[in-house]
Design a protein around this motif. Structure first.
Motif, PDB file in Angstrom:
ATOM      1  N   LYS A 170      30.748-100.219  46.623  1.00 37.41           N
ATOM      2  CA  LYS A 170      31.083 -99.429  47.811  1.00 37.41           C
ATOM      3  C   LYS A 170      30.888-100.254  49.092  1.00 37.41           C
ATOM      4  O   LYS A 170      31.719-100.235  50.000  1.00 37.41           O
ATOM      5  CB  LYS A 170      30.159 -98.210  47.844  1.00 37.41           C
ATOM      6  N   GLN A 171      29.803-101.000  49.131  1.00 40.56           N
ATOM      7  CA  GLN A 171      29.515-101.789  50.348  1.00 40.56           C
ATOM      8  C   GLN A 171      30.506-102.941  50.535  1.00 40.56           C
ATOM      9  O   GLN A 171      30.827-103.318  51.658  1.00 40.56           O
ATOM     10  CB  GLN A 171      28.107-102.382  50.253  1.00 40.56           C
ATOM     11  N   LEU A 172      30.977-103.495  49.425  1.00 41.65           N
ATOM     12  CA  LEU A 172      31.802-104.711  49.507  1.00 41.65           C
ATOM     13  C   LEU A 172      33.294-104.422  49.606  1.00 41.65           C
ATOM     14  O   LEU A 172      34.081-105.308  49.931  1.00 41.65           O
ATOM     15  CB  LEU A 172      31.541-105.593  48.277  1.00 41.65           C
ATOM     16  N   HIS A 173      33.697-103.189  49.284  1.00 44.72           N
ATOM     17  CA  HIS A 173      35.123-102.827  49.332  1.00 44.72           C
ATOM     18  C   HIS A 173      35.273-101.669  50.309  1.00 44.72           C
ATOM     19  O   HIS A 173      35.168-100.516  49.927  1.00 44.72           O
ATOM     20  CB  HIS A 173      35.624-102.448  47.935  1.00 44.72           C
ATOM     21  N   THR A 174      35.499-102.032  51.558  1.00 47.69           N
ATOM     22  CA  THR A 174      35.397-101.008  52.604  1.00 47.69           C
ATOM     23  C   THR A 174      36.745-100.420  53.028  1.00 47.69           C
ATOM     24  O   THR A 174      36.784 -99.433  53.740  1.00 47.69           O
ATOM     25  CB  THR A 174      34.692-101.596  53.844  1.00 47.69           C
ATOM     26  N   ALA A 175      37.851-101.014  52.594  1.00 55.46           N
ATOM     27  CA  ALA A 175      39.153-100.460  52.973  1.00 55.46           C
ATOM     28  C   ALA A 175      40.191-100.852  51.937  1.00 55.46           C
ATOM     29  O   ALA A 175      40.074-101.888  51.289  1.00 55.46           O
ATOM     30  CB  ALA A 175      39.571-100.993  54.348  1.00 55.46           C
ATOM     31  N   GLY A 176      41.204 -99.987  51.797  1.00 59.26           N
ATOM     32  CA  GLY A 176      42.298-100.276  50.865  1.00 59.26           C
ATOM     33  C   GLY A 176      42.108 -99.581  49.531  1.00 59.26           C
ATOM     34  O   GLY A 176      41.030 -99.054  49.223  1.00 59.26           O
ATOM     35  N   PRO A 177      43.153 -99.592  48.702  1.00 56.47           N
ATOM     36  CA  PRO A 177      43.111 -98.881  47.416  1.00 56.47           C
ATOM     37  C   PRO A 177      42.010 -99.369  46.485  1.00 56.47           C
ATOM     38  O   PRO A 177      41.558 -98.640  45.610  1.00 56.47           O
ATOM     39  CB  PRO A 177      44.487 -99.185  46.793  1.00 56.47           C
ATOM     40  N   LYS A 178      41.551-100.598  46.671  1.00 59.37           N
ATOM     41  CA  LYS A 178      40.531-101.133  45.758  1.00 59.37           C
ATOM     42  C   LYS A 178      39.183-100.439  45.920  1.00 59.37           C
ATOM     43  O   LYS A 178      38.278-100.634  45.105  1.00 59.37           O
ATOM     44  CB  LYS A 178      40.396-102.646  45.991  1.00 59.37           C
ATOM     45  N   LYS A 179      39.054 -99.620  46.955  1.00 58.31           N
ATOM     46  CA  LYS A 179      37.806 -98.879  47.142  1.00 58.31           C
ATOM     47  C   LYS A 179      37.480 -97.992  45.938  1.00 58.31           C
ATOM     48  O   LYS A 179      36.337 -97.652  45.718  1.00 58.31           O
ATOM     49  CB  LYS A 179      37.942 -97.957  48.371  1.00 58.31           C
TER      50      LYS A 179
END
Ligand code: SF4
Length: 370
Positions: A170-179
């Motif tokens: 959660k902390q490392l993927h902050t925007a976009g579909p990969k969240k």
């Protein structure tokens, strides 16, 4: 979401096999590690002989709408971006063909404007007469989007979970579909249902504690072995390398840790391909090659156009989905990360031979089915 629910349950109530794998991850003395290295080598010879499958990545695009803190292609980085057209991609592919490769990994960031299913299908169709094995490392898709890519001739998909630690993810993927952690976790199951017969996964080590990551990875692999039983599975153990954005690893994953995990995986999963990429230094790759590794990349470039300088006149920045001209005189797109082993493919193949291994450039031809 069949898998992600099952995965969470398997971690909460580990099977005897998963607990045995965890035992192999516990701190151990050097003589124990050496004994495991011998077991790992013996198992690899039994199931794979002396073969080392070689492949090369071919980067199609470094456009991306995701924000991944550790990746040079993250949308937050003001990097030089480009997407190869089909003929530019074919020039890069011809170069790899000439270097000896018959197995190619097509890599692209995630951007619906630049990289659509139609684009990937055209790339695959163009490459099919050249490469017997085409594997994709692109954005996860729905089953119905995977199907035409299989029909076009692709045979494999790689989706690295990056980290299995939900909070770190959660902390490392902050925007976009990969969240969406679970959407990604279920990707290989969808790819299998879409017809792919080579499936690869892995962890990007350095984002969370390696022993916890390895346990979660093993739970994933046990599920894939049960559910995707017709597919050949592969696992890669990439470690963070310098890249745009200057992300620093949060956790260590030493050479010794790498070796311990590699042996644990080989002992627990004898038939799975274990991959070691050019992220690792030449001396370490040479040391590990006979001990359980069965696939290696060689001579890699991690930017689109990296092999032959294609599309250098089309470099741009991308801001909110729009191309913005660059003001500098650069001729190369930005790399996803720096590689460590920069030896040529022929040098790596010669080294493998000197280690008593058989470099394999091609292990499949569609004529086998006809
Ligand atoms: S890791 Fe993949 S999805 Fe994330 S920014 Fe890099 S290319 Fe895009």
């Amino acid at each position: 979401m069949i898998f992600s629910h099952q995965w969470a349950r398997d971690l909460e109530y580990p099977s005897a096999s998963l607990m045995a794998f965890q035992k192999l991850l516990e701190p151990c003395d050097d003589d124990v590690l050496e004994a495991r290295a011998r077991s790992s080598t013996a198992i690899s010879r039994r199931y794979f002989g002396r073969t080392m499958r070689l492949f090369a990545p071919l980067y199609l695009s470094n456009e991306c709408i995701n924000s991944c803190a550790y990746c040079g292609f993250s949308r937050d980085n003001a990097i030089l971006r480009v997407t190869l057209d089909v003929e530019q991609m074919a020039c890069e592919a011809s170069y790899l063909l000439q270097e000896g490769f018959r197995s190619v990994l097509l890599v692209a960031g995630e951007h619906p404007k630049f990289i659509s299913n139609g684009y990937l299908k055209k790339c695959i169709e163009r490459l099919v007469p050249m490469f017997p094995s085409i594997v994709l490392e692109v954005a996860p898709m729905e089953i119905k989007e995977y199907e035409p890519l299989v029909e076009a001739g692709a045979e494999g998909v790689l989706v690295y979970q990056e980290t299995y630690d939900l909070e770190a993810y959660k902390q490392l993927h902050t925007a976009g579909p990969k969240k969406d952690f679970h959407w990604r976790l279920d990707s290989l199951q969808r790819a299998y249902e879409g017809g792919f017969r080579r499936l690869g996964t892995g962890v990007l080590f350095g984002l969370a504690h390696w022993r916890a990551e390895a346990t979660a990875l093993a739970a994933h692999l046990f599920f894939l072995q049960r559910y995707c039983w017709k597919a050949q599975l592969s696992v890669s153990l990439p470690r963070l390398r310098p890249a745009a954005g200057n992300f620093t690893p949060r956790f260590s994953f030493s050479d010794r840790d790498f070796a311990q995990l590699l042996f644990a995986l080989r002992i627990t999963f004898p038939t799975i391909q274990l991959v070691m990429s050019t992220r690792e230094e030449a001396a370490f790759r040479d040391a590990m090659a006979p001990l359980g590794v069965t696939m290696m990349s060689a001579g890699s470039h991690t930017e689109p156009g990296g092999y032959t300088g294609q599309a250098s006149e089309q470099l741009h920045h991308t801001i909110r989905g729009k191309s913005v001209p660059i003001t500098c005189s650069s001729t190369h797109a930005t790399k996803q990360f720096e590689i460590s082993d920069d030896r040529s493919p022929s040098m790596i193949a010669s080294k493998l031979v000197s280690l008593g291994l058989d470099p394999v450039w091609k292990d499949w031809d569609s004529v086998i089915l006809t």
